[in-house]
Motif scaffolding. Sequence first.
Motif, PDB file in Angstrom:
ATOM      1  N   GLU A  79     -31.306  18.931  86.208  1.00  9.76           N
ATOM      2  CA  GLU A  79     -30.159  19.127  85.312  1.00  9.76           C
ATOM      3  C   GLU A  79     -29.711  20.575  85.489  1.00  9.76           C
ATOM      4  O   GLU A  79     -30.129  21.453  84.738  1.00  9.76           O
ATOM      5  N   PRO A  80     -28.898  20.836  86.512  1.00 11.88           N
ATOM      6  CA  PRO A  80     -28.607  22.224  86.900  1.00 11.88           C
ATOM      7  C   PRO A  80     -28.129  23.085  85.734  1.00 11.88           C
ATOM      8  O   PRO A  80     -27.164  22.769  85.054  1.00 11.88           O
ATOM      9  N   LYS A  81     -28.839  24.176  85.534  1.00 13.58           N
ATOM     10  CA  LYS A  81     -28.522  25.156  84.498  1.00 13.58           C
ATOM     11  C   LYS A  81     -29.409  26.357  84.759  1.00 13.58           C
ATOM     12  O   LYS A  81     -30.630  26.222  84.829  1.00 13.58           O
ATOM     13  N   VAL A  82     -28.807  27.517  84.950  1.00 11.58           N
ATOM     14  CA  VAL A  82     -29.597  28.712  85.216  1.00 11.58           C
ATOM     15  C   VAL A  82     -30.394  29.075  83.963  1.00 11.58           C
ATOM     16  O   VAL A  82     -29.843  29.243  82.877  1.00 11.58           O
ATOM     17  N   LEU A  83     -31.695  29.171  84.131  1.00  9.94           N
ATOM     18  CA  LEU A  83     -32.586  29.480  83.023  1.00  9.94           C
ATOM     19  C   LEU A  83     -32.786  30.983  82.850  1.00  9.94           C
ATOM     20  O   LEU A  83     -32.780  31.498  81.744  1.00  9.94           O
ATOM     21  N   TYR A  84     -32.960  31.678  83.964  1.00  9.76           N
ATOM     22  CA  TYR A  84     -33.183  33.122  83.904  1.00  9.76           C
ATOM     23  C   TYR A  84     -33.134  33.671  85.323  1.00  9.76           C
ATOM     24  O   TYR A  84     -33.045  32.909  86.299  1.00  9.76           O
ATOM     25  N   ARG A  85     -33.203  34.990  85.440  1.00  6.76           N
ATOM     26  CA  ARG A  85     -33.345  35.627  86.745  1.00  6.76           C
ATOM     27  C   ARG A  85     -34.404  36.709  86.642  1.00  6.76           C
ATOM     28  O   ARG A  85     -34.558  37.358  85.598  1.00  6.76           O
ATOM     29  N   LEU A  86     -35.143  36.883  87.724  1.00  7.44           N
ATOM     30  CA  LEU A  86     -36.153  37.938  87.829  1.00  7.44           C
ATOM     31  C   LEU A  86     -35.577  39.061  88.675  1.00  7.44           C
ATOM     32  O   LEU A  86     -35.080  38.810  89.772  1.00  7.44           O
ATOM     33  N   GLU A  87     -35.638  40.276  88.169  1.00  5.00           N
ATOM     34  CA  GLU A  87     -35.172  41.441  88.927  1.00  5.00           C
ATOM     35  C   GLU A  87     -36.379  42.208  89.434  1.00  5.00           C
ATOM     36  O   GLU A  87     -37.231  42.644  88.659  1.00  5.00           O
TER      37      GLU A  87
END
Length: 223
Positions: A79-87
């Motif tokens: 269910e495509p949906k960006v959850l978070y990003r790691l920097e």
Amino acid sequence: TRWIRDLGSAPGAGPALSETYGFVAMVTGRIEGYELQSPDAQPWYYQSKGRTFAQPTTTGRVVTWPTALGYLYVSRADEPKVLYRLETGAEIVASPAQSGPFLFVASLDGYLYCLDELSGAEAWRFSTGYPIGDAPAVVGDHAYVGPFRPALHAVDVASGAEQWQAIGFSQFVARGKSHVYAADRYGNLGVLDADTGELVARLPVAEGVRPLVNDQTDRIYLI
């Protein structure tokens, strides 16, 4: 041919597939998700920060893709949906590994990161002191990672503490009941004690032959 769709831009690599979606990363950093059973449906897309040249990876319940600016984006796989990003402090050039509810991410900044795959909460990070260009291997209660400085590190999955390091070996190959098999930069195999990392024996291999990483069984595969 079942169906063909025009992409929104030039892809940087091949797609990653979940049970319901195909994910394609564009060179521009845009990610597109196509429903496999509904090819005419409007694709899902997201513009990430930085160019993308690596293939997305479907791992567990999520799909991930890195960018050249050191970000790792994580979306739901079905269910495509960006959850978070790691920097991170440098580019991520290797695919993450997954075990249980955790993602294990290696970066050229020299760190191995352990994250909750759905929330992104950082459980721990481990510094090798040198850039990491290969994906970590997680087997049982240990994560194995080899930075550019030849030394295979065994890290406790629960705490992030280093259990041992084997100088001269940079690639995890396989793990048996009591031994870990590792390769040096020339492809030669070392047999290491699984508890201490001490070298037990060496297994020379022919020139031009190199091992594959096998984190599923105790088999050693050479190509």
